[in-house]
Design a protein around this motif. Structure first.
Motif, PDB file in Angstrom:
ATOM      1  N   SER A   1       7.285  -4.360  10.222  1.00  0.00           N
ATOM      2  CA  SER A   1       7.674  -5.644   9.613  1.00  0.00           C
ATOM      3  C   SER A   1       7.154  -5.758   8.183  1.00  0.00           C
ATOM      4  O   SER A   1       6.463  -6.713   7.827  1.00  0.00           O
ATOM      5  N   ALA A   2       7.502  -4.786   7.362  1.00  0.00           N
ATOM      6  CA  ALA A   2       6.963  -4.687   6.003  1.00  0.00           C
ATOM      7  C   ALA A   2       7.170  -5.955   5.177  1.00  0.00           C
ATOM      8  O   ALA A   2       6.256  -6.393   4.484  1.00  0.00           O
ATOM      9  N   ASP A   3       8.343  -6.554   5.250  1.00  0.00           N
ATOM     10  CA  ASP A   3       8.614  -7.746   4.437  1.00  0.00           C
ATOM     11  C   ASP A   3       7.797  -8.949   4.903  1.00  0.00           C
ATOM     12  O   ASP A   3       7.219  -9.666   4.091  1.00  0.00           O
ATOM     13  N   TRP A   4       7.744  -9.165   6.207  1.00  0.00           N
ATOM     14  CA  TRP A   4       6.990 -10.285   6.767  1.00  0.00           C
ATOM     15  C   TRP A   4       5.516 -10.158   6.402  1.00  0.00           C
ATOM     16  O   TRP A   4       4.890 -11.119   5.932  1.00  0.00           O
ATOM     17  N   LEU A   5       4.952  -8.967   6.591  1.00  0.00           N
ATOM     18  CA  LEU A   5       3.533  -8.768   6.303  1.00  0.00           C
ATOM     19  C   LEU A   5       3.241  -8.864   4.805  1.00  0.00           C
ATOM     20  O   LEU A   5       2.226  -9.427   4.405  1.00  0.00           O
ATOM     21  N   ALA A   6       4.133  -8.330   3.977  1.00  0.00           N
ATOM     22  CA  ALA A   6       3.952  -8.446   2.524  1.00  0.00           C
ATOM     23  C   ALA A   6       3.960  -9.918   2.112  1.00  0.00           C
ATOM     24  O   ALA A   6       3.149 -10.341   1.278  1.00  0.00           O
ATOM     25  N   ASN A   7       4.848 -10.706   2.709  1.00  0.00           N
ATOM     26  CA  ASN A   7       4.893 -12.135   2.388  1.00  0.00           C
ATOM     27  C   ASN A   7       3.608 -12.845   2.812  1.00  0.00           C
ATOM     28  O   ASN A   7       3.139 -13.741   2.114  1.00  0.00           O
ATOM     29  N   LEU A   8       3.043 -12.437   3.947  1.00  0.00           N
ATOM     30  CA  LEU A   8       1.774 -13.033   4.378  1.00  0.00           C
ATOM     31  C   LEU A   8       0.657 -12.736   3.371  1.00  0.00           C
ATOM     32  O   LEU A   8      -0.199 -13.586   3.136  1.00  0.00           O
ATOM     33  N   VAL A   9       0.682 -11.555   2.775  1.00  0.00           N
ATOM     34  CA  VAL A   9      -0.304 -11.215   1.737  1.00  0.00           C
ATOM     35  C   VAL A   9      -0.088 -12.105   0.516  1.00  0.00           C
ATOM     36  O   VAL A   9      -1.028 -12.694  -0.007  1.00  0.00           O
ATOM     37  N   VAL A  10       1.158 -12.197   0.069  1.00  0.00           N
ATOM     38  CA  VAL A  10       1.476 -13.011  -1.115  1.00  0.00           C
ATOM     39  C   VAL A  10       1.048 -14.458  -0.891  1.00  0.00           C
ATOM     40  O   VAL A  10       0.504 -15.096  -1.792  1.00  0.00           O
ATOM     41  N   GLU A  11       1.257 -14.977   0.323  1.00  0.00           N
ATOM     42  CA  GLU A  11       0.905 -16.364   0.640  1.00  0.00           C
ATOM     43  C   GLU A  11      -0.596 -16.559   0.859  1.00  0.00           C
ATOM     44  O   GLU A  11      -1.058 -17.683   1.019  1.00  0.00           O
ATOM     45  N   GLY A  12      -1.354 -15.462   0.900  1.00  0.00           N
ATOM     46  CA  GLY A  12      -2.790 -15.562   1.112  1.00  0.00           C
ATOM     47  C   GLY A  12      -3.185 -15.723   2.568  1.00  0.00           C
ATOM     48  O   GLY A  12      -4.344 -15.996   2.884  1.00  0.00           O
ATOM     49  N   LYS A  13      -2.246 -15.536   3.496  1.00  0.00           N
ATOM     50  CA  LYS A  13      -2.519 -15.696   4.928  1.00  0.00           C
ATOM     51  C   LYS A  13      -3.014 -14.409   5.567  1.00  0.00           C
ATOM     52  O   LYS A  13      -3.630 -14.446   6.618  1.00  0.00           O
ATOM     53  N   LYS A  14      -2.728 -13.283   4.968  1.00  0.00           N
ATOM     54  CA  LYS A  14      -3.159 -11.980   5.484  1.00  0.00           C
ATOM     55  C   LYS A  14      -4.218 -11.438   4.539  1.00  0.00           C
ATOM     56  O   LYS A  14      -3.931 -11.165   3.377  1.00  0.00           O
ATOM     57  N   THR A  15      -5.441 -11.276   5.060  1.00  0.00           N
ATOM     58  CA  THR A  15      -6.553 -10.803   4.227  1.00  0.00           C
ATOM     59  C   THR A  15      -7.255  -9.609   4.866  1.00  0.00           C
ATOM     60  O   THR A  15      -8.390  -9.278   4.499  1.00  0.00           O
ATOM     61  N   ALA A  16      -6.589  -8.999   5.844  1.00  0.00           N
ATOM     62  CA  ALA A  16      -7.165  -7.841   6.524  1.00  0.00           C
ATOM     63  C   ALA A  16      -6.040  -6.985   7.091  1.00  0.00           C
ATOM     64  O   ALA A  16      -4.916  -7.463   7.273  1.00  0.00           O
ATOM     65  N   THR A  17      -6.375  -5.727   7.364  1.00  0.00           N
ATOM     66  CA  THR A  17      -5.421  -4.828   8.008  1.00  0.00           C
ATOM     67  C   THR A  17      -6.179  -3.778   8.800  1.00  0.00           C
ATOM     68  O   THR A  17      -7.332  -3.465   8.481  1.00  0.00           O
ATOM     69  N   THR A  18      -5.512  -3.272   9.822  1.00  0.00           N
ATOM     70  CA  THR A  18      -6.097  -2.269  10.702  1.00  0.00           C
ATOM     71  C   THR A  18      -5.198  -1.047  10.729  1.00  0.00           C
ATOM     72  O   THR A  18      -3.984  -1.173  10.880  1.00  0.00           O
ATOM     73  N   SER A  19      -5.794   0.121  10.578  1.00  0.00           N
ATOM     74  CA  SER A  19      -5.028   1.368  10.688  1.00  0.00           C
ATOM     75  C   SER A  19      -5.804   2.339  11.576  1.00  0.00           C
ATOM     76  O   SER A  19      -7.001   2.183  11.794  1.00  0.00           O
ATOM     77  N   GLY A  20      -5.093   3.314  12.083  1.00  0.00           N
ATOM     78  CA  GLY A  20      -5.718   4.290  12.966  1.00  0.00           C
ATOM     79  C   GLY A  20      -6.498   5.333  12.191  1.00  0.00           C
ATOM     80  O   GLY A  20      -5.946   6.010  11.323  1.00  0.00           O
TER      81      GLY A  20
ATOM     82  N   PHE B   1      -4.803   2.001  -9.783  1.00  0.00           N
ATOM     83  CA  PHE B   1      -4.647   1.656  -8.383  1.00  0.00           C
ATOM     84  C   PHE B   1      -4.622   2.947  -7.580  1.00  0.00           C
ATOM     85  O   PHE B   1      -4.221   3.995  -8.079  1.00  0.00           O
ATOM     86  N   LYS B   2      -5.093   2.865  -6.347  1.00  0.00           N
ATOM     87  CA  LYS B   2      -5.211   4.045  -5.494  1.00  0.00           C
ATOM     88  C   LYS B   2      -3.852   4.472  -4.941  1.00  0.00           C
ATOM     89  O   LYS B   2      -3.542   5.654  -4.888  1.00  0.00           O
ATOM     90  N   ASP B   3      -3.038   3.491  -4.515  1.00  0.00           N
ATOM     91  CA  ASP B   3      -1.762   3.813  -3.903  1.00  0.00           C
ATOM     92  C   ASP B   3      -0.911   2.555  -3.842  1.00  0.00           C
ATOM     93  O   ASP B   3      -1.427   1.441  -3.961  1.00  0.00           O
ATOM     94  N   ALA B   4       0.382   2.745  -3.656  1.00  0.00           N
ATOM     95  CA  ALA B   4       1.313   1.658  -3.380  1.00  0.00           C
ATOM     96  C   ALA B   4       1.861   1.917  -1.987  1.00  0.00           C
ATOM     97  O   ALA B   4       2.252   3.045  -1.681  1.00  0.00           O
ATOM     98  N   PHE B   5       1.843   0.905  -1.133  1.00  0.00           N
ATOM     99  CA  PHE B   5       2.297   1.122   0.245  1.00  0.00           C
ATOM    100  C   PHE B   5       2.905  -0.146   0.821  1.00  0.00           C
ATOM    101  O   PHE B   5       2.712  -1.241   0.307  1.00  0.00           O
ATOM    102  N   GLN B   6       3.632   0.058   1.906  1.00  0.00           N
ATOM    103  CA  GLN B   6       4.121  -1.066   2.690  1.00  0.00           C
ATOM    104  C   GLN B   6       3.476  -0.982   4.065  1.00  0.00           C
ATOM    105  O   GLN B   6       3.127   0.098   4.533  1.00  0.00           O
ATOM    106  N   PHE B   7       3.281  -2.140   4.662  1.00  0.00           N
ATOM    107  CA  PHE B   7       2.715  -2.166   5.993  1.00  0.00           C
ATOM    108  C   PHE B   7       3.720  -1.551   6.953  1.00  0.00           C
ATOM    109  O   PHE B   7       4.921  -1.746   6.821  1.00  0.00           O
ATOM    110  N   GLY B   8       3.210  -0.817   7.950  1.00  0.00           N
ATOM    111  CA  GLY B   8       4.036  -0.009   8.832  1.00  0.00           C
ATOM    112  C   GLY B   8       5.090  -0.742   9.634  1.00  0.00           C
ATOM    113  O   GLY B   8       6.182  -0.240   9.824  1.00  0.00           O
TER     114      GLY B   8
END
Length: 147
Positions: free
Chosen positions: A31-50, A22-29
């Motif tokens: 609301s890390a828990d909320w966003l991680a849960n959205l990934v686990v639930e399959g509701k979050k399939t994209a992310t945007t960074s600067g 794996f390239k890296d382990a990270f948390q979303f900048g």
């Protein structure tokens, strides 16, 4: 062996993956828990960074095919994702379809949340948010755990 390595090895064992890392382990900048849960639930399939932050920190942008581990605010691994596509575009050209794939609400919510987040981060570098700042738009697939 730490939790992240154990999580990765379990993913590899259960999915018969050998010789990959794996390239890296990270948390979303934000609301890390909320966003991680959205990934686990399959509701979050994209992310945007600067894009600018990759340049400022001299880091490579993610590439299609790479694996990442999502961690929550307690640094517990919760999911493995595989990058499907990466595109660098001005923020004001991000499509509504892409914003909705982030799973956090409508386009206006997405815009406001990202503008606030980037404005705060850019202040650390004495820079200002611009609506046409370049952003890295990643689409990904959660590959572990499978619900």
């Amino acid at each position: 062996m730490d939790k992240v390595q154990r999580f990765w090895r379990e993913f590899c064992r259960l999915n018969n993956k050998k010789g990959i890392e794996f390239k890296d382990a990270f948390q979303f900048g934000a609301s890390a828990d909320w966003l991680a849960n959205l990934v686990v639930e399959g509701k979050k399939t994209a992310t945007t960074s600067g894009f600018e932050f990759y340049e400022l920190e001299n880091e490579a942008i993610p590439q299609a095919g790479e694996y990442y581990i999502i961690i929550n605010s307690q640094e517990e691994p919760v999911a493995v994702i595989r990058i499907e596509s990466v595109e660098v575009v001005p923020m004001n050209e991000v499509t509504e379809d892409f914003a909705l794939a982030e799973g956090v609400g409508d386009y206006h919510f997405w815009w406001d949340a990202h503008e606030q987040f980037f404005t705060k981060l850019l202040k650390d570098y004495h820079k200002e948010f611009l609506p046409n700042m370049l952003v890295v738009c990643e689409r990904f697939k959660k590959v572990y755990p499978r619900n």
